[in-house]
Design a protein around this motif. Structure first.
Motif, PDB file in Angstrom:
ATOM      1  N   UNK A 114       0.872  -1.180   0.000  1.00 27.55           N
ATOM      2  CA  UNK A 114       0.000   0.000   0.000  1.00 27.55           C
ATOM      3  C   UNK A 114       0.899   1.216   0.000  1.00 27.55           C
ATOM      4  N   UNK A 115       0.736   2.089  -0.985  1.00 24.61           N
ATOM      5  CA  UNK A 115       1.537   3.316  -1.059  1.00 24.61           C
ATOM      6  C   UNK A 115       0.644   4.496  -1.407  1.00 24.61           C
ATOM      7  N   UNK A 116       1.075   5.671  -0.934  1.00 24.27           N
ATOM      8  CA  UNK A 116       0.379   6.917  -1.260  1.00 24.27           C
ATOM      9  C   UNK A 116       1.407   7.936  -1.725  1.00 24.27           C
ATOM     10  N   UNK A 117       0.922   8.963  -2.395  1.00 21.45           N
ATOM     11  CA  UNK A 117       1.803  10.025  -2.872  1.00 21.45           C
ATOM     12  C   UNK A 117       2.427  10.760  -1.686  1.00 21.45           C
ATOM     13  N   UNK A 118       3.708  11.125  -1.830  1.00 27.29           N
ATOM     14  CA  UNK A 118       4.457  11.863  -0.800  1.00 27.29           C
ATOM     15  C   UNK A 118       4.569  11.092   0.520  1.00 27.29           C
ATOM     16  N   UNK A 119       4.530   9.787   0.433  1.00 27.89           N
ATOM     17  CA  UNK A 119       4.574   8.960   1.637  1.00 27.89           C
ATOM     18  C   UNK A 119       5.913   9.096   2.357  1.00 27.89           C
ATOM     19  N   UNK A 120       5.860   9.046   3.684  1.00 27.68           N
ATOM     20  CA  UNK A 120       7.064   9.041   4.515  1.00 27.68           C
ATOM     21  C   UNK A 120       7.232   7.632   5.075  1.00 27.68           C
ATOM     22  N   UNK A 121       8.348   7.003   4.752  1.00 30.08           N
ATOM     23  CA  UNK A 121       8.596   5.651   5.238  1.00 30.08           C
ATOM     24  C   UNK A 121       7.808   4.599   4.491  1.00 30.08           C
ATOM     25  N   UNK A 219       9.842  11.029  -3.262  1.00 34.55           N
ATOM     26  CA  UNK A 219       9.940  12.081  -4.270  1.00 34.55           C
ATOM     27  C   UNK A 219      10.958  13.145  -3.965  1.00 34.55           C
ATOM     28  N   UNK A 220      11.522  13.139  -2.771  1.00 36.89           N
ATOM     29  CA  UNK A 220      12.546  14.133  -2.427  1.00 36.89           C
ATOM     30  C   UNK A 220      13.934  13.576  -2.711  1.00 36.89           C
ATOM     31  N   UNK A 221      14.918  14.442  -2.728  1.00 34.65           N
ATOM     32  CA  UNK A 221      16.308  14.042  -2.930  1.00 34.65           C
ATOM     33  C   UNK A 221      16.851  13.508  -1.609  1.00 34.65           C
ATOM     34  N   UNK A 222      17.171  12.207  -1.578  1.00 32.03           N
ATOM     35  CA  UNK A 222      17.573  11.573  -0.322  1.00 32.03           C
ATOM     36  C   UNK A 222      18.921  10.880  -0.502  1.00 32.03           C
ATOM     37  N   UNK A 223      19.566  10.588   0.627  1.00 32.04           N
ATOM     38  CA  UNK A 223      20.843   9.894   0.574  1.00 32.04           C
ATOM     39  C   UNK A 223      21.396   9.638   1.960  1.00 32.04           C
ATOM     40  N   UNK A 224      22.594   9.056   1.996  1.00 33.65           N
ATOM     41  CA  UNK A 224      23.263   8.688   3.244  1.00 33.65           C
ATOM     42  C   UNK A 224      24.718   9.136   3.149  1.00 33.65           C
ATOM     43  N   UNK A 225      25.264   9.587   4.265  1.00 30.67           N
ATOM     44  CA  UNK A 225      26.673   9.952   4.357  1.00 30.67           C
ATOM     45  C   UNK A 225      27.290   9.255   5.570  1.00 30.67           C
ATOM     46  N   UNK A 267      19.874  12.140   4.788  1.00 31.37           N
ATOM     47  CA  UNK A 267      19.300  13.450   4.468  1.00 31.37           C
ATOM     48  C   UNK A 267      18.145  13.301   3.489  1.00 31.37           C
ATOM     49  N   UNK A 268      17.264  14.296   3.545  1.00 32.42           N
ATOM     50  CA  UNK A 268      16.154  14.418   2.614  1.00 32.42           C
ATOM     51  C   UNK A 268      16.050  15.886   2.249  1.00 32.42           C
ATOM     52  N   UNK A 269      16.428  16.200   1.007  1.00 34.24           N
ATOM     53  CA  UNK A 269      16.590  17.593   0.583  1.00 34.24           C
ATOM     54  C   UNK A 269      17.544  18.300   1.542  1.00 34.24           C
ATOM     55  N   UNK A 270      17.086  19.306   2.262  1.00 31.32           N
ATOM     56  CA  UNK A 270      17.958  20.065   3.160  1.00 31.32           C
ATOM     57  C   UNK A 270      17.925  19.556   4.602  1.00 31.32           C
ATOM     58  N   UNK A 271      17.125  18.541   4.857  1.00 30.86           N
ATOM     59  CA  UNK A 271      16.979  18.025   6.219  1.00 30.86           C
ATOM     60  C   UNK A 271      17.944  16.869   6.460  1.00 30.86           C
ATOM     61  N   UNK A 272      18.644  16.898   7.619  1.00 29.09           N
ATOM     62  CA  UNK A 272      19.592  15.848   7.991  1.00 29.09           C
ATOM     63  C   UNK A 272      19.193  15.230   9.336  1.00 29.09           C
ATOM     64  N   UNK A 273      19.452  13.947   9.477  1.00 27.88           N
ATOM     65  CA  UNK A 273      19.296  13.320  10.786  1.00 27.88           C
ATOM     66  C   UNK A 273      20.520  13.649  11.640  1.00 27.88           C
ATOM     67  N   UNK A 274      20.385  13.492  12.939  1.00 27.53           N
ATOM     68  CA  UNK A 274      21.559  13.576  13.796  1.00 27.53           C
ATOM     69  C   UNK A 274      22.467  12.381  13.509  1.00 27.53           C
ATOM     70  N   UNK A 275      23.789  12.540  13.594  1.00 28.60           N
ATOM     71  CA  UNK A 275      24.693  11.411  13.329  1.00 28.60           C
ATOM     72  C   UNK A 275      24.460  10.274  14.321  1.00 28.60           C
TER      73      UNK A 275
END
Length: 516
Positions: A114-121, A219-225, A267-275
């Protein structure tokens, strides 16, 4: 039609004072319609697990083959012919002088999503409570959520209403009725809001590898560092190391140093998690993996130092009841001990019909006992690391299959096949192996306790030594192993006393790799 002879049933039980033998009647082969993989038969526990695909009606499973021990019969053939209800384990009574109860159960894998638009997780789908939960950003109104995909049943299931492609009001949970094979199930589908833009939900650190599980808005720009502690610069995890699934993604970081401390953030766009910090594990190897340590106990060759704990076991105790050891050291004058490597030879042991083919074998574990001409083995040694593959060097001479047991007659005359396999599991104790057909219990890669499994097979002779690898396929990155199983055999079907007299597998060494 079920392939089993069903004789006339006796009308009364056999009296206890009649000296009939206690011979357990076994299910030796079983197949079902819409089967997804071979059934798992455990003669020791008298259980059968049937694996079904999505198109199967688990409440009416039709058997296409059922073969019993010669002379055995079912006490209730009507249920088998009509179809078995395997929504719960089914007890099948099999008779041969006395009655024995076998338990049949089914595992059916149905892909639900089950998925929806702009879903988180990722959506949470609970098959027991029939609930579905998804999250969207706080800024997205719940009155107008677009459902991008939904599947809550098998391939023939019908949903009402079908929400896919619709914009739905999720201010309250929405009821969806799933109808399949005349049965209806009501699911509760809900969507809630969250103010978390990106979050690391799980982090599993191995030796040279770490797994990072992240939720973020689709749909956002995401990644891991990541970076080693004490280093200022963050390193981006390449997108080829990341698996995306809507509003969640998994990063596999490789080429890490063992026993080192790292930091990771997502990160997701400009948002980062704490290390988040993690420490990698050590590079653990198998004891005596070059097979340089041997000693001889009577006629039995043992691949360990006399008086020291054993890691490797062999079938030599069984082979020497009617012959000599068929797993022996390779002589090497350049080795400090005079040995280097293990030579495994499949050999007929005995005289005329008074004997069996004994496959040359080597395994992590113990040879427990000999039961007639059959073996009872204990597979597995304590182990808690996460190797990615078993590698090594071997040579193989494939003989023509000369001996076979019931069910393997068609292999006679074909080239023999060697096998090396490795498994990790979280059982409470080592895995018991019994080769006696009356209570046979062999290793099953589909066993629920298996965390990872990999194998290498060779069905032809090699030109000298070759490098090999058995890549481990993990079911989970977080389940902690308790045991490692490593098994090598000069004859793949040696557990069934089937193979070629003279097949020889020589193992130079084993090595555990921890990277991809």
């Amino acid at each position: 039609m079920v392939a089993v002879a069903l004789p006339v049933l006796f009308g009364s039980c056999i009296k206890d004072d009649i000296p009939y033998p206690h011979i357990q009647p076994n299910i030796t082969a079983i197949e079902a319609e819409h089967q997804s993989q071979p059934c798992a038969i455990d003669s020791a526990a008298r259980t059968v697990t049937i694996f079904l695909d999505e198109a199967a009606d688990i409440s009416c499973v039709k058997l296409s083959k059922l073969i019993l021990t010669p002379g055995a019969y079912l006490t209730d053939t009507a249920a088998v012919v009509a179809g078995l209800d395997l929504t719960e384990p089914y007890e099948m009574t099999v008779g041969l002088y006395y009655y024995y109860v076998w338990t049949l159960s089914a595992r059916q894998s149905i892909e639900r999503y089950f998925t929806v638009a702009n879903q988180v997780g990722e959506s949470e789908i609970d098959e027991q409570t029939h609930t579905v939960k998804a999250m969207v950003p706080e800024a997205l109104p719940l009155t107008d959520v677009e459902v991008t995909s939904i599947k809550l049943g098998g391939t023939t299931a019908q949903m009402s209403p079908n929400l896919e492609g619709e914009k739905v009001d999720f201010t309250r949970p929405v009821a969806v009725t799933v109808t399949e094979f005349g049965r209806t199930t009501e699911w509760s589908v809900s969507v809630t809001q969250t103010d978390i833009a990106v979050d690391i939900t799980q982090l599993d650190a191995w030796t040279n590898v770490a797994w990072i599980y992240v939720t973020a808005e689709a749909g956002r720009s995401v990644g891991i560092q990541y970076r080693m502690t004490g280093v200022d610069v963050w390193t981006d995890v390449p997108d080829s190391w990341i698996t995306h699934n809507g509003g969640s993604f998994i990063g596999r970081i490789i080429n890490l140093q063992p026993e080192a401390v790292y930091e990771v953030r997502a990160f997701s766009d400009e948002d980062f998690t704490l290390p988040k910090q993690f420490t990698t594990m050590s590079n653990v190897q198998l004891p005596n993996s070059g097979f340089e340590n041997w000693w001889m106990e009577g006629r039995v060759w043992c691949p360990w130092i006399e008086g020291q704990p054993a890691f490797w076991g062999t079938g030599n105790k069984g082979a020497t009841t009617l012959g000599t050891s068929n797993t022996v050291p390779v002589q090497d004058s350049s080795s400090p001990t005079g040995y280097h490597g293990a030579r495994l030879e499949s050999r007929f042991v005995g005289i005329s019909i008074l004997g069996k083919l004994a496959a040359g074998n080597l395994f992590a574990g113990d040879y427990v006992a000999t039961e007639g001409t059959n073996g009872i083995l204990s597979f597995g040694r304590e182990f808690s690391s996460y190797p990615t593959k078993l590698t090594g060097r071997l040579s193989y001479t494939s003989a023509t299959i000369s001996h076979s047991s019931s069910g393997f007659e068609s292999l006679k005359g074909q080239p023999d096949t060697c096998i090396v396999w490795c498994a990790l599991g979280d059982w409470e104790q080592p895995y018991e192996i019994r080769t006696n057909p009356a209570n046979r219990h062999l290793f099953d890669p589909a066993d629920p306790g298996v965390i990872a499994y990999g194998q290498m097979q060779k069905g032809e002779s090699t030109d000298g030594f070759i490098d090999f690898e058995a890549v481990l396929d993990y079911r989970s990155t977080s389940r902690r192993p308790r045991y490692i199983l490593v098994v090598a055999s000069a004859s793949k079907y040696g557990d069934y006393f089937t193979g070629g007299n003279g097949s020889v597998l020589v193992i130079d060494h084993f090595n555990l790799s921890y990277d991809y």
